[in-house]
Design an enzyme around this catalytic site. Structure first.
Site, PDB file in Angstrom:
ATOM      1  N   HIS A 127      35.993  30.356  44.594  1.00 67.21           N
ATOM      2  CA  HIS A 127      36.477  31.450  43.751  1.00 67.21           C
ATOM      3  C   HIS A 127      37.721  30.954  43.008  1.00 67.21           C
ATOM      4  O   HIS A 127      38.816  30.922  43.568  1.00 67.21           O
ATOM      5  CB  HIS A 127      36.804  32.674  44.605  1.00 67.21           C
ATOM      6  CG  HIS A 127      37.236  33.878  43.832  1.00 67.21           C
ATOM      7  ND1 HIS A 127      36.631  35.110  43.949  1.00 67.21           N
ATOM      8  CD2 HIS A 127      38.243  34.065  42.934  1.00 67.21           C
ATOM      9  CE1 HIS A 127      37.234  35.989  43.165  1.00 67.21           C
ATOM     10  NE2 HIS A 127      38.230  35.373  42.540  1.00 67.21           N
TER      11      HIS A 127
ATOM     12  N   HIS B 200      39.535  30.483  38.701  1.00 61.60           N
ATOM     13  CA  HIS B 200      39.554  30.976  37.315  1.00 61.60           C
ATOM     14  C   HIS B 200      40.045  29.845  36.411  1.00 61.60           C
ATOM     15  O   HIS B 200      41.198  29.846  35.965  1.00 61.60           O
ATOM     16  CB  HIS B 200      40.461  32.201  37.187  1.00 61.60           C
ATOM     17  CG  HIS B 200      39.960  33.412  37.901  1.00 61.60           C
ATOM     18  ND1 HIS B 200      39.191  34.376  37.277  1.00 61.60           N
ATOM     19  CD2 HIS B 200      40.106  33.821  39.187  1.00 61.60           C
ATOM     20  CE1 HIS B 200      38.895  35.330  38.148  1.00 61.60           C
ATOM     21  NE2 HIS B 200      39.434  35.005  39.316  1.00 61.60           N
TER      22      HIS B 200
ATOM     23  N   LYS C 111      41.618  30.738  32.939  1.00 61.05           N
ATOM     24  CA  LYS C 111      42.968  31.301  32.900  1.00 61.05           C
ATOM     25  C   LYS C 111      44.043  30.283  33.260  1.00 61.05           C
ATOM     26  O   LYS C 111      45.227  30.492  32.956  1.00 61.05           O
ATOM     27  CB  LYS C 111      43.079  32.468  33.891  1.00 61.05           C
ATOM     28  CG  LYS C 111      42.278  33.712  33.563  1.00 61.05           C
ATOM     29  CD  LYS C 111      42.557  34.797  34.596  1.00 61.05           C
ATOM     30  CE  LYS C 111      41.877  36.113  34.274  1.00 61.05           C
ATOM     31  NZ  LYS C 111      40.438  36.060  34.511  1.00 61.05           N
TER      32      LYS C 111
ATOM     33  N   HIS D  19      34.520  40.986  42.049  1.00 60.93           N
ATOM     34  CA  HIS D  19      35.923  41.188  42.407  1.00 60.93           C
ATOM     35  C   HIS D  19      36.045  42.641  42.871  1.00 60.93           C
ATOM     36  O   HIS D  19      35.741  43.560  42.108  1.00 60.93           O
ATOM     37  CB  HIS D  19      36.831  40.978  41.198  1.00 60.93           C
ATOM     38  CG  HIS D  19      37.041  39.549  40.813  1.00 60.93           C
ATOM     39  ND1 HIS D  19      36.003  38.702  40.517  1.00 60.93           N
ATOM     40  CD2 HIS D  19      38.181  38.829  40.672  1.00 60.93           C
ATOM     41  CE1 HIS D  19      36.494  37.512  40.204  1.00 60.93           C
ATOM     42  NE2 HIS D  19      37.814  37.563  40.297  1.00 60.93           N
TER      43      HIS D  19
ATOM     44  N   GLU E 297      40.780  45.208  44.623  1.00 66.50           N
ATOM     45  CA  GLU E 297      42.016  44.424  44.659  1.00 66.50           C
ATOM     46  C   GLU E 297      43.195  45.371  44.419  1.00 66.50           C
ATOM     47  O   GLU E 297      43.840  45.355  43.366  1.00 66.50           O
ATOM     48  CB  GLU E 297      41.978  43.300  43.625  1.00 66.50           C
ATOM     49  CG  GLU E 297      43.063  42.261  43.839  1.00 66.50           C
ATOM     50  CD  GLU E 297      42.938  41.078  42.898  1.00 66.50           C
ATOM     51  OE1 GLU E 297      43.758  40.155  43.028  1.00 66.50           O
ATOM     52  OE2 GLU E 297      42.042  41.063  42.035  1.00 66.50           O
TER      53      GLU E 297
ATOM     54  N   ASP F 127      41.515  30.951  44.002  1.00 67.41           N
ATOM     55  CA  ASP F 127      41.712  31.985  42.993  1.00 67.41           C
ATOM     56  C   ASP F 127      42.457  31.410  41.793  1.00 67.41           C
ATOM     57  O   ASP F 127      42.100  30.366  41.281  1.00 67.41           O
ATOM     58  CB  ASP F 127      42.417  33.201  43.591  1.00 67.41           C
ATOM     59  CG  ASP F 127      42.090  34.492  42.847  1.00 67.41           C
ATOM     60  OD1 ASP F 127      41.223  34.476  41.964  1.00 67.41           O
ATOM     61  OD2 ASP F 127      42.703  35.521  43.153  1.00 67.41           O
ATOM     62  N   ASN F 128      43.527  32.056  41.358  1.00 67.55           N
ATOM     63  CA  ASN F 128      44.212  31.657  40.122  1.00 67.55           C
ATOM     64  C   ASN F 128      45.241  30.549  40.380  1.00 67.55           C
ATOM     65  O   ASN F 128      45.766  30.414  41.472  1.00 67.55           O
ATOM     66  CB  ASN F 128      44.919  32.866  39.504  1.00 67.55           C
ATOM     67  CG  ASN F 128      43.942  33.965  39.144  1.00 67.55           C
ATOM     68  OD1 ASN F 128      43.362  34.588  40.016  1.00 67.55           O
ATOM     69  ND2 ASN F 128      43.750  34.194  37.864  1.00 67.55           N
TER      70      ASN F 128
END
Length: 442
Positions: free
Chosen positions: A85, A87, A90, A236, A239, A336-337
């Site tokens: 997972h 991104h 981004k 998602h 959250e 994640d990010n």
């Protein structure tokens, strides 16, 4: 970055190599080990022709076919890591578009502004490639990225992704999942369009779910769209700190009601930790019955959740992995990010992610088989049962540490490591952040 071992025997030629006196987690191998406790055992590993040829108790492989020997002195060996997972689209925009207050709404607004102003094909490609170079150096072999798929960005990012996937095919196996707010389905033309785009690219279908009128119908429509195209689903979910956010339950009910045949993954699921025990039990029973996998994103959610200026956060923002695992629900952790408004830090290093997950989620005492959450379980959820394991016949893609046990690894996750691909040590030189300076002008 220091190597864990002398790599000279692992960079020259194609001959067999014996990794002697290795420490392996029993959870990721079916090989015979001399068990030493805490889910670990000692073994020798013979690598030949880019694959694991033999795993045997230490000392049983005496000069096998003249293989070069590297003594690991008890060094821990993990399979190539799986980051399910992320991104990539981004990533690394923090320098030009920081989050003004570190909150979730601040992140949404900052990313939207940056996407609309800056996400050309060239910009997305450069940042994706930079991020993948980091992940490769750290030892990741399989990754899924979510792609913001609101038009017109979908027409840019999906094409870039397909090119990047081809370019990186010999280093990281890449997957992509469409990402959009569930209310995007208010436009009747949107779902078939983005589902077709994901199918054409060999991707998955996903959305951000939250409590809106008609959520059940929208979620069920996604299940039907995915079923018709043979797609998996990756949501998602919830959250938020709001205990009334229960879209995880809605998704599980839809999976059962539609008898969906594909894989379903739900990420985040933060609000579950704010609900009553009875509500949690009802939801997790449904999730288990539906066969849904859950991925927690501990770094990002520690950063975003329960943040308010001048106030110390009261909870960790992570979901209930222990309770899920006890029910047989597949659970994973992921990056994640990275360096964007949703998470200001990170480097797509799954060793860092796992070490922080152990601390945040108490994945220890005992450590047991929790390492599966960064290896074989996410690989299975991504549909690749060859990854995240060290078995005879599996690719000799592994990460070798100077650390000899879980305590040493978690205490010093940035310590010496060597990354092997097809049994050969790779360069672990990380790209310099200065390489992106020309993209960061505000």
């Amino acid at each position: 970055m220091a190597d864990a071992i002398d790599t000279r025997e692992l960079t020259m030629g194609d001959g067999a190599v014996l990794l002697a006196n290795a420490t392996l987690p029993s959870a990721v191998t079916s090989g015979v080990l001399n068990h030493i406790g805490d889910g670990l055992g000692r073994a020798d590993i013979l690598i030949d022709k880019g694959e694991v040829a033999v795993i045997a108790p230490c000392g049983e492989l005496i000069d096998p076919d003249g293989a070069a020997m590297v003594d690991l002195d008890g060094g821990l060996v993990l399979p190539g890591l799986v980051d399910m997972h992320t991104h990539l689209d981004k990533g690394h925009i923090w320098s030009r578009r920081p989050n003004p207050d570190g909150t979730f709404p601040g992140a949404l607004d900052a990313v939207k502004a940056d996407r609309e102003a800056r996400w050309s094909a060239g910009d997305v490609r450069r940042r994706m490639s930079f991020a993948l170079a980091c992940a490769h150096a750290h030892g990741t072999v399989l990754m899924r990225t979510h792609l913001d798929s609101i038009p017109p960005q979908d027409g840019i990012s999906w094409d870039v992704f397909k090119d990047i996937r081809r370019e990186w095919a010999d280093r990281i196996d890449l997957q992509a999942s469409a990402l959009f707010g569930i209310d995007s389905l208010d436009d009747p033309a949107f779902l078939p369009s983005i589902a077709d785009r994901a199918a054409e690219a060999g991707g998955s279908l996903g959305a951000v779910t939250y409590m809106i009128d008609g959520l059940e119908d929208r979620v069920e429509a996604m299940f039907h769209a995915a079923e018709r195209r043979g797609l998996s689903l990756d949501f998602h979910v919830d959250e938020t700190a709001d205990p009334d956010a229960t879209s995880l339950r809605v998704i599980a009910e839809a999976a059962i009601r539609t008898s969906f045949s594909g894989k379903v993954v739900c990420g985040h699921c933060c609000s579950l930790a704010r609900q009553s025990d009875d509500a949690v039990d009802r939801t997790l029973d449904l999730v288990a019955d539906a066969g849904i996998g859950v991925v927690s994103l501990p770094l990002c959610n520690m950063y975003l959740m329960d943040r308010a200026g001048g106030r110390t956060p009261r909870w960790r923002g992570v979901t209930l992995l222990h309770e899920m695992k006890a029910r047989g629900i597949p659970v994973a952790v992921a990056s994640d990010n990275t360096r964007d408004p949703f998470y200001a830090y990170g480097d797509l290093d799954m060793v860092e992610v796992y070490a922080q997950a152990v601390r945040i989620l108490h994945l220890d005492h005992p450590s047991g088989d929790w390492i599966r959450a960064a290896t074989s379980t996410p690989a299975d959820l991504l549909g690749d049962s060859t990854r995240g394991r060290l078995d005879v016949g599996s690719p000799a893609d592994m990460v070798v540490f100077r650390a000899r046990n879980w305590n040493e690894l978690i205490a010093r996750p940035a310590g010496a490591r060597t990354v092997l691909r097809a049994g050969r040590a790779i360069s672990r030189k990380l790209p310099d952040f200065r390489e992106l300076d020309d993209l960061m002008a505000t």
